[in-house]
Write an enzyme that holds these catalytic residues in place. Structure first.
Site, PDB file in Angstrom:
ATOM      1  N   THR A 152       0.818  -1.221   0.000  1.00 27.48           N
ATOM      2  CA  THR A 152       0.000   0.000   0.000  1.00 27.48           C
ATOM      3  C   THR A 152       0.852   1.272   0.000  1.00 27.48           C
ATOM      4  O   THR A 152       0.321   2.360  -0.215  1.00 27.48           O
ATOM      5  CB  THR A 152      -0.914   0.023   1.252  1.00 27.48           C
ATOM      6  OG1 THR A 152      -0.086  -0.258   2.392  1.00 27.48           O
ATOM      7  CG2 THR A 152      -2.014  -1.025   1.153  1.00 27.48           C
ATOM      8  N   CYS A 198      18.182   5.074  -2.601  1.00 31.72           N
ATOM      9  CA  CYS A 198      17.825   5.624  -3.924  1.00 31.72           C
ATOM     10  C   CYS A 198      18.913   6.523  -4.524  1.00 31.72           C
ATOM     11  O   CYS A 198      19.165   6.473  -5.735  1.00 31.72           O
ATOM     12  CB  CYS A 198      16.491   6.354  -3.842  1.00 31.72           C
ATOM     13  SG  CYS A 198      16.274   7.354  -2.374  1.00 31.72           S
ATOM     14  N   GLN A 245      17.521  16.064  -3.464  1.00 32.60           N
ATOM     15  CA  GLN A 245      16.659  14.882  -3.493  1.00 32.60           C
ATOM     16  C   GLN A 245      15.174  15.242  -3.544  1.00 32.60           C
ATOM     17  O   GLN A 245      14.697  16.145  -2.853  1.00 32.60           O
ATOM     18  CB  GLN A 245      16.973  13.998  -2.274  1.00 32.60           C
ATOM     19  CG  GLN A 245      18.412  13.497  -2.322  1.00 32.60           C
ATOM     20  CD  GLN A 245      18.761  12.484  -1.248  1.00 32.60           C
ATOM     21  OE1 GLN A 245      19.885  12.483  -0.776  1.00 32.60           O
ATOM     22  NE2 GLN A 245      17.839  11.614  -0.876  1.00 32.60           N
ATOM     23  N   SER A 280       9.358  12.641  -3.392  1.00 30.90           N
ATOM     24  CA  SER A 280       8.806  11.279  -3.331  1.00 30.90           C
ATOM     25  C   SER A 280       9.710  10.338  -2.542  1.00 30.90           C
ATOM     26  O   SER A 280       9.254   9.302  -2.061  1.00 30.90           O
ATOM     27  CB  SER A 280       8.580  10.719  -4.739  1.00 30.90           C
ATOM     28  OG  SER A 280       9.792  10.697  -5.453  1.00 30.90           O
ATOM     29  N   LYS A 282      24.435   6.478   4.755  1.00 33.26           N
ATOM     30  CA  LYS A 282      24.166   5.433   3.755  1.00 33.26           C
ATOM     31  C   LYS A 282      24.919   5.735   2.462  1.00 33.26           C
ATOM     32  O   LYS A 282      25.507   4.849   1.842  1.00 33.26           O
ATOM     33  CB  LYS A 282      22.653   5.348   3.467  1.00 33.26           C
ATOM     34  CG  LYS A 282      21.860   4.690   4.574  1.00 33.26           C
ATOM     35  CD  LYS A 282      20.396   4.546   4.183  1.00 33.26           C
ATOM     36  CE  LYS A 282      19.518   5.509   4.920  1.00 33.26           C
ATOM     37  NZ  LYS A 282      18.113   5.449   4.588  1.00 33.26           N
ATOM     38  N   HIS A 319      16.391  12.331  -8.200  1.00 30.75           N
ATOM     39  CA  HIS A 319      17.453  12.865  -7.351  1.00 30.75           C
ATOM     40  C   HIS A 319      18.628  13.310  -8.235  1.00 30.75           C
ATOM     41  O   HIS A 319      19.144  12.528  -9.042  1.00 30.75           O
ATOM     42  CB  HIS A 319      17.982  11.788  -6.390  1.00 30.75           C
ATOM     43  CG  HIS A 319      17.005  11.359  -5.329  1.00 30.75           C
ATOM     44  ND1 HIS A 319      15.817  12.000  -5.068  1.00 30.75           N
ATOM     45  CD2 HIS A 319      17.073  10.331  -4.427  1.00 30.75           C
ATOM     46  CE1 HIS A 319      15.191  11.392  -4.069  1.00 30.75           C
ATOM     47  NE2 HIS A 319      15.924  10.373  -3.674  1.00 30.75           N
TER      48      HIS A 319
HETATM   49  N1  LIG Z   1      10.095   6.383  -1.268  1.00 32.59           N
HETATM   50  C1  LIG Z   1      11.251   6.132  -1.865  1.00 32.59           C
HETATM   51  O1  LIG Z   1      11.636   6.731  -2.886  1.00 32.59           O
HETATM   52  C2  LIG Z   1      12.187   5.081  -1.325  1.00 32.59           C
HETATM   53  C3  LIG Z   1      13.336   4.846  -2.021  1.00 32.59           C
HETATM   54  C4  LIG Z   1      14.204   3.851  -1.578  1.00 32.59           C
HETATM   55  C5  LIG Z   1      13.902   3.149  -0.443  1.00 32.59           C
HETATM   56  N2  LIG Z   1      12.768   3.389   0.255  1.00 32.59           N
HETATM   57  C6  LIG Z   1      12.508   2.521   1.408  1.00 32.59           C
HETATM   58  O2  LIG Z   1      11.405   1.663   1.091  1.00 32.59           O
HETATM   59  C7  LIG Z   1      10.611   1.421   2.236  1.00 32.59           C
HETATM   60  C8  LIG Z   1       9.190   1.877   1.978  1.00 32.59           C
HETATM   61  O3  LIG Z   1       9.153   3.281   1.762  1.00 32.59           O
HETATM   62  P1  LIG Z   1       7.805   4.029   1.336  1.00 32.59           P
HETATM   63  O4  LIG Z   1       8.184   5.408   0.979  1.00 32.59           O
HETATM   64  O5  LIG Z   1       7.056   3.196   0.356  1.00 32.59           O
HETATM   65  O6  LIG Z   1       6.980   4.002   2.735  1.00 32.59           O
HETATM   66  P2  LIG Z   1       5.410   4.156   2.991  1.00 32.59           P
HETATM   67  O7  LIG Z   1       4.745   4.828   1.847  1.00 32.59           O
HETATM   68  O8  LIG Z   1       5.263   4.713   4.343  1.00 32.59           O
HETATM   69  O9  LIG Z   1       4.870   2.613   2.998  1.00 32.59           O
HETATM   70  C9  LIG Z   1       5.193   1.726   4.046  1.00 32.59           C
HETATM   71  C10 LIG Z   1       4.506   0.372   3.852  1.00 32.59           C
HETATM   72  O10 LIG Z   1       4.839  -0.435   4.985  1.00 32.59           O
HETATM   73  C11 LIG Z   1       3.613  -0.908   5.579  1.00 32.59           C
HETATM   74  N3  LIG Z   1       3.751  -0.995   7.047  1.00 32.59           N
HETATM   75  C12 LIG Z   1       3.953   0.020   7.929  1.00 32.59           C
HETATM   76  N4  LIG Z   1       3.971  -0.468   9.197  1.00 32.59           N
HETATM   77  C13 LIG Z   1       3.784  -1.816   9.097  1.00 32.59           C
HETATM   78  C14 LIG Z   1       3.692  -2.874  10.053  1.00 32.59           C
HETATM   79  N5  LIG Z   1       3.799  -2.653  11.363  1.00 32.59           N
HETATM   80  N6  LIG Z   1       3.501  -4.133   9.592  1.00 32.59           N
HETATM   81  C15 LIG Z   1       3.377  -4.380   8.267  1.00 32.59           C
HETATM   82  N7  LIG Z   1       3.450  -3.410   7.321  1.00 32.59           N
HETATM   83  C16 LIG Z   1       3.642  -2.149   7.731  1.00 32.59           C
HETATM   84  C17 LIG Z   1       2.553   0.114   5.206  1.00 32.59           C
HETATM   85  O11 LIG Z   1       1.273  -0.497   5.288  1.00 32.59           O
HETATM   86  P3  LIG Z   1      -0.065   0.335   5.707  1.00 32.59           P
HETATM   87  O12 LIG Z   1      -0.487   1.122   4.492  1.00 32.59           O
HETATM   88  O13 LIG Z   1      -1.031  -0.724   6.046  1.00 32.59           O
HETATM   89  O14 LIG Z   1       0.302   1.207   6.862  1.00 32.59           O
HETATM   90  C18 LIG Z   1       2.970   0.445   3.785  1.00 32.59           C
HETATM   91  O15 LIG Z   1       2.494  -0.536   2.907  1.00 32.59           O
HETATM   92  C19 LIG Z   1      11.270   2.159   3.384  1.00 32.59           C
HETATM   93  O16 LIG Z   1      12.079   1.245   4.065  1.00 32.59           O
HETATM   94  C20 LIG Z   1      12.086   3.231   2.686  1.00 32.59           C
HETATM   95  O17 LIG Z   1      13.184   3.639   3.432  1.00 32.59           O
HETATM   96  C21 LIG Z   1      11.887   4.335  -0.159  1.00 32.59           C
END
Ligand SMILES: NC(=O)c1ccc[n+]([C@@H]2O[C@H](COP(=O)([O-])OP(=O)(O)OC[C@H]3O[C@@H](n4cnc5c(N)ncnc54)[C@H](OP(=O)(O)O)[C@@H]3O)[C@@H](O)[C@H]2O)c1
Length: 349
Positions: free
Chosen positions: A12, A147, A174, A177, A204, A241
């Site tokens: 999600t 990223c 950066q 998003s 990192k 970025h």
């Molecule tokens: N955004 C980027 O460009 C980017 C780039 C590289 C890496 N990342 C990494 O990728 C990961 C996700 O980032 P994001 O931006 O997509 O975050 P996000 O939009 O906050 O999404 C987080 C996801 O984790 C789920 N979640 C949260 N708490 C949980 C729990 N206790 N148990 C099970 N699922 C849980 C959420 O589900 P619900 O909707 O049910 O809460 C949601 O599906 C992070 O580790 C981030 O550092 C992000």
């Protein structure tokens, strides 16, 4: 060939949605399971998720029921876009149950037997999976870098191979998003630049490239001996970025030689013609005002890193600008390419 069923953990979230978008009509993989937190579990995906990408989620996924992340899952291959507060334990548990977890989260990136993979750069690091499997009994975790690091390490890789990289200074600009949704408050970022990104972003960027560009010897990672200094900024750009890079090489190379080496860069994904591999992993731009995020982030369907303004530097010798689409090549796209390489090498359980 029938498609390989896959599940998305954190389906999600911002990265989870990108996985689902990029996997729609994938020639090898089909999303059959979606998982997230207790808040979403029990609902249909279309209700649990506020879709924030263009269009709507694919119909085949919109009707799937969201589950929690403890399984059981029928898909042997699981992509993880989980929040880092939970990704560590969840991914370890699922690898212990025999799954291949291809993760985008930071938790396991620096583990001693976990590949931190960019398929064009360090496919040989996949050999660490054999070591990991002895520990888990069958399943494993493969991670992709931060990223910004994906773009930086891709630009450094050909230079390191040809000339040896000794030291790097990098200033990042950066996109919003990268912070997920809702991210930075609009009143904080409009008309502004914020010179800080939490979660150890600079650390990192200073450590991950050394693992990626290092060697794997006798099952152990030997990091590349370069020094990296990073200074990060959040800017008012939606995706992409940008990085101003300053590089000291062991063997001196002028801008033209560096540009030739960067433009010629190809890897195993291009040789194997993997479905998500761009024809050119790096595109060298010659116009003096490029790359720009709005104009260049979608090159190679978001999988090509753009490098421009390659020139001499009075301090370190060489400087250039690099641009990476942070949620495609920098997150879900590189993870999918990682899984394609696993499949092509016969490493999926
Ligand atoms: N955004 C980027 O460009 C980017 C780039 C590289 C890496 N990342 C990494 O990728 C990961 C996700 O980032 P994001 O931006 O997509 O975050 P996000 O939009 O906050 O999404 C987080 C996801 O984790 C789920 N979640 C949260 N708490 C949980 C729990 N206790 N148990 C099970 N699922 C849980 C959420 O589900 P619900 O909707 O049910 O809460 C949601 O599906 C992070 O580790 C981030 O550092 C992000």
């Amino acid at each position: 060939m029938s498609k390989i069923p896959v599940g998305i953990l954190g389906a999600t979230g911002a990265v989870g949605q990108r996985f689902i978008q990029l996997l729609a009509d994938h020639p090898w993989f089909e999303v059959v399971e979606v998982a997230a937190s207790d808040r979403s579990a029990g609902k249909a995906y279309r209700e649990a998720c506020t879709w924030r990408l263009a269009g709507a989620p694919p119909e085949s996924v919109a009707g799937l029921g969201v589950t929690t992340c403890d399984g059981p899952f029928r898909s042997k291959l699981l992509f993880s876009g989980l929040d880092s507060s939970v990704a560590g334990e969840v991914e370890t548990a699922l690898a212990g149950k025999g799954h291949a977890v291809v993760s985008n989260s930071r938790n396991h990136r620096m583990d001693a037997d976990v590949p931190l993979l960019i398929p064009e750069v360090n496919p040989d690091h996949l050999e660490a999976i054999a070591v990991q499997r002895k520990r888990t009994g069958g399943g494993y975790i493969v991670t992709n870098p931060n990223c910004s690091v994906v773009g930086l390490a891709m630009a450094l890789a050909p230079l390191h191979r040809a000339f040896g990289v000794e030291a790097v200074g990098v200033v990042t600009l950066q996109a919003l998003s990268g912070a997920g949704h809702p991210g930075v408050a609009s009143m904080d970022i409009a008309d502004n630049v914020i010179p800080f990104i939490g979660g150890g972003e600079e650390e990192k960027i200073e450590s991950e490239p050394c693992k990626i560009l290092g060697a794997l010897r006798d099952g152990a990672f030997a990091p590349a001996g370069m020094t990296i200094s990073a200074s990060v900024h959040r800017v008012d750009v939606t995706d992409g970025h940008t990085m101003a890079c300053f590089v000291r090489l062991q063997r001196k190379a002028g801008p033209e030689e560096a540009a030739r080496v960067l433009a010629a860069f190809r890897g195993e994904p291009q040789e194997r013609k993997l479905p998500s591999a761009p024809e050119r992993p790096i595109e060298v731009l010659t116009a003096n005002d490029r790359p720009q995020p709005r104009l260049d982030r979608d090159r190679g369907k978001g999988m090509t890193v753009s490098v421009g303004r390659i020139r001499s530097d009075a301090l370190l010798g060489l400087r250039f600008e690099a641009l990476v689409h942070n949620t495609i090549r920098g997150a879900a796209g590189v993870a999918i390419l990682n899984a394609e390489l696993l499949q092509a090498r016969g490493l999926l359980p």
